[in-house]
Design a protein around this motif. Structure first.
Motif, PDB file in Angstrom:
ATOM      1  N   LEU A  67       6.889  -2.094   4.110  1.00 16.77           N
ATOM      2  CA  LEU A  67       6.165  -0.953   4.692  1.00 16.77           C
ATOM      3  C   LEU A  67       6.021   0.173   3.679  1.00 16.77           C
ATOM      4  CD1 LEU A  67       7.696  -0.940   8.269  1.00 16.77           C
ATOM      5  CD2 LEU A  67       5.457  -1.805   7.558  1.00 16.77           C
ATOM      6  N   LYS A  68       7.044   0.392   2.877  1.00 11.21           N
ATOM      7  CA  LYS A  68       6.968   1.409   1.827  1.00 11.21           C
ATOM      8  C   LYS A  68       5.899   1.025   0.803  1.00 11.21           C
ATOM      9  CE  LYS A  68       8.699   5.118  -0.124  1.00 11.21           C
ATOM     10  NZ  LYS A  68       8.258   6.403   0.359  1.00 11.21           N
ATOM     11  N   GLY A  69       5.872  -0.244   0.430  1.00 11.83           N
ATOM     12  CA  GLY A  69       4.915  -0.713  -0.566  1.00 11.83           C
ATOM     13  C   GLY A  69       3.481  -0.719  -0.080  1.00 11.83           C
ATOM     14  N   GLU A  70       3.244  -1.313   1.084  1.00 12.05           N
ATOM     15  CA  GLU A  70       1.879  -1.497   1.569  1.00 12.05           C
ATOM     16  C   GLU A  70       1.290  -0.268   2.247  1.00 12.05           C
ATOM     17  OE1 GLU A  70       1.843  -4.997   4.035  1.00 12.05           O
ATOM     18  OE2 GLU A  70       2.157  -6.320   2.316  1.00 12.05           O
ATOM     19  N   LEU A  71       2.113   0.483   2.980  1.00 14.11           N
ATOM     20  CA  LEU A  71       1.613   1.634   3.734  1.00 14.11           C
ATOM     21  C   LEU A  71       2.090   2.974   3.178  1.00 14.11           C
ATOM     22  CD1 LEU A  71       2.135   0.275   7.371  1.00 14.11           C
ATOM     23  CD2 LEU A  71       0.002   0.303   6.057  1.00 14.11           C
ATOM     24  N   ASN A 111       3.017   1.500  -2.971  1.00 17.13           N
ATOM     25  CA  ASN A 111       3.458   0.874  -4.205  1.00 17.13           C
ATOM     26  C   ASN A 111       2.979  -0.572  -4.189  1.00 17.13           C
ATOM     27  OD1 ASN A 111       4.718   0.423  -6.645  1.00 17.13           O
ATOM     28  ND2 ASN A 111       6.716   0.027  -5.727  1.00 17.13           N
ATOM     29  N   LEU A 112       1.656  -0.752  -4.265  1.00 20.30           N
ATOM     30  CA  LEU A 112       1.068  -2.083  -4.201  1.00 20.30           C
ATOM     31  C   LEU A 112       1.205  -2.791  -5.538  1.00 20.30           C
ATOM     32  CD1 LEU A 112      -2.232  -1.154  -2.329  1.00 20.30           C
ATOM     33  CD2 LEU A 112      -0.212  -2.251  -1.358  1.00 20.30           C
ATOM     34  N   THR A 113       1.405  -4.099  -5.471  1.00 23.00           N
ATOM     35  CA  THR A 113       1.417  -4.892  -6.692  1.00 23.00           C
ATOM     36  C   THR A 113      -0.021  -5.058  -7.185  1.00 23.00           C
ATOM     37  OG1 THR A 113       1.160  -7.028  -5.571  1.00 23.00           O
ATOM     38  CG2 THR A 113       3.436  -6.187  -5.857  1.00 23.00           C
ATOM     39  N   GLN A 114      -0.163  -5.392  -8.445  1.00 24.62           N
ATOM     40  CA  GLN A 114      -1.490  -5.633  -9.027  1.00 24.62           C
ATOM     41  C   GLN A 114      -2.189  -6.769  -8.273  1.00 24.62           C
ATOM     42  OE1 GLN A 114      -2.507  -3.501 -11.245  1.00 24.62           O
ATOM     43  NE2 GLN A 114      -4.529  -4.391 -11.464  1.00 24.62           N
ATOM     44  N   TYR A 115      -1.412  -7.777  -7.896  1.00 23.38           N
ATOM     45  CA  TYR A 115      -1.963  -8.910  -7.138  1.00 23.38           C
ATOM     46  C   TYR A 115      -2.532  -8.443  -5.797  1.00 23.38           C
ATOM     47  CZ  TYR A 115      -2.215 -13.388  -4.720  1.00 23.38           C
ATOM     48  OH  TYR A 115      -2.658 -14.479  -4.015  1.00 23.38           O
ATOM     49  N   GLU A 116      -1.802  -7.577  -5.080  1.00 17.25           N
ATOM     50  CA  GLU A 116      -2.282  -7.069  -3.786  1.00 17.25           C
ATOM     51  C   GLU A 116      -3.558  -6.248  -3.955  1.00 17.25           C
ATOM     52  OE1 GLU A 116       1.862  -6.595  -1.256  1.00 17.25           O
ATOM     53  OE2 GLU A 116       1.385  -5.081  -2.768  1.00 17.25           O
ATOM     54  N   VAL A 117      -3.615  -5.472  -5.011  1.00 13.51           N
ATOM     55  CA  VAL A 117      -4.797  -4.647  -5.269  1.00 13.51           C
ATOM     56  C   VAL A 117      -5.999  -5.528  -5.598  1.00 13.51           C
ATOM     57  CG1 VAL A 117      -5.808  -2.956  -6.855  1.00 13.51           C
ATOM     58  CG2 VAL A 117      -3.474  -2.631  -6.012  1.00 13.51           C
ATOM     59  N   GLU A 118      -5.822  -6.466  -6.505  1.00  8.16           N
ATOM     60  CA  GLU A 118      -6.944  -7.282  -6.980  1.00  8.16           C
ATOM     61  C   GLU A 118      -7.360  -8.377  -5.999  1.00  8.16           C
ATOM     62  OE1 GLU A 118      -5.793  -8.689 -10.825  1.00  8.16           O
ATOM     63  OE2 GLU A 118      -5.894  -6.678 -11.710  1.00  8.16           O
ATOM     64  N   SER A 119      -6.399  -9.038  -5.374  1.00  8.70           N
ATOM     65  CA  SER A 119      -6.707 -10.193  -4.524  1.00  8.70           C
ATOM     66  C   SER A 119      -7.016  -9.834  -3.078  1.00  8.70           C
ATOM     67  CB  SER A 119      -5.546 -11.184  -4.547  1.00  8.70           C
ATOM     68  OG  SER A 119      -5.350 -11.668  -5.851  1.00  8.70           O
ATOM     69  N   PHE A 120      -6.403  -8.758  -2.570  1.00 11.34           N
ATOM     70  CA  PHE A 120      -6.545  -8.463  -1.142  1.00 11.34           C
ATOM     71  C   PHE A 120      -7.194  -7.114  -0.854  1.00 11.34           C
ATOM     72  CE2 PHE A 120      -2.730 -11.268  -1.314  1.00 11.34           C
ATOM     73  CZ  PHE A 120      -3.336 -12.379  -0.759  1.00 11.34           C
ATOM     74  N   ARG A 121      -7.303  -6.255  -1.869  1.00 12.66           N
ATOM     75  CA  ARG A 121      -7.880  -4.912  -1.688  1.00 12.66           C
ATOM     76  C   ARG A 121      -7.344  -4.272  -0.401  1.00 12.66           C
ATOM     77  NH1 ARG A 121     -13.516  -7.036  -3.350  1.00 12.66           N
ATOM     78  NH2 ARG A 121     -13.907  -6.749  -1.167  1.00 12.66           N
ATOM     79  N   LEU A 122      -6.016  -4.160  -0.316  1.00 13.10           N
ATOM     80  CA  LEU A 122      -5.354  -3.628   0.874  1.00 13.10           C
ATOM     81  C   LEU A 122      -5.675  -2.157   1.085  1.00 13.10           C
ATOM     82  CD1 LEU A 122      -1.733  -5.108   0.636  1.00 13.10           C
ATOM     83  CD2 LEU A 122      -3.662  -5.966   1.949  1.00 13.10           C
TER      84      LEU A 122
END
Length: 161
Positions: A67-71, A111-122
């Motif tokens: 939750l800290k990372g994604e939101l 605190n999104l990972t590079q993978y979350e930013v690039e692959s999922f555009r959260l």
């Protein structure tokens, strides 16, 4: 819960996942919107925040980290809602989803990972209960959207009670 969207071949791995229905003092619910274009197809989805539990990590630590990372939020864990076992036949995976009800304590930076930013555009969605239900229904227009809504709408309904 069976995957009715892709043909079953086999299950070659399990994934333990911590997920949360998150709400604030105004009664708004927090979700992530993902925009995917991968093996599952092109889709924009609503989903509860959460992710895989790391080796040696307990569920409560995992959900707070996710939750800290994604939101970008810190939460108080109110209770465990339920465990939902489901399958992603396309990637031969069995998911053990541990759902928690959490209340927002404070907002901060994601605190999104590079993978979350690039692959999922959260991105973050803050919705009323009714709008969240409608968003799940609207996003059920893809195969993956159907699986996610089938798994998560009953949990959202239970959390509302």
């Amino acid at each position: 819960m069976q995957d009715t969207q892709w043909q079953f071949e086999c299950v070659d791995h399990d994934r333990t996942i911590a997920r949360a229905i998150v709400y604030d003092e105004n009664g708004l619910f927090y979700f992530v919107r993902t925009e995917r274009d991968d093996d599952f197809g092109k889709a924009t989805l609503i989903e509860t925040s959460g992710g895989g539990v790391e080796i040696g990590e307990d569920l409560q630590t995992a959900i707070k980290r996710e939750l800290k990372g994604e939101l970008g939020i810190s939460v108080e864990i109110i209770c465990k809602i339920r465990v939902v076992s489901d399958y992603y036949n396309l990637i031969h995976r069995h998911n053990i989803n541990n759902y928690f009800l959490c209340k927002v304590k404070s907002l901060g930076e994601k605190n999104l990972t590079q993978y979350e930013v690039e692959s999922f555009r959260l991105s973050t969605l803050k919705l009323t209960y009714e709008d969240a239900v409608q968003e799940y229904e609207n996003r059920s227009n893809t195969r993956l959207g159907t699986l996610v809504a089938k798994r998560e709408l009953p949990i959202l309904q239970r959390a509302k009670k």
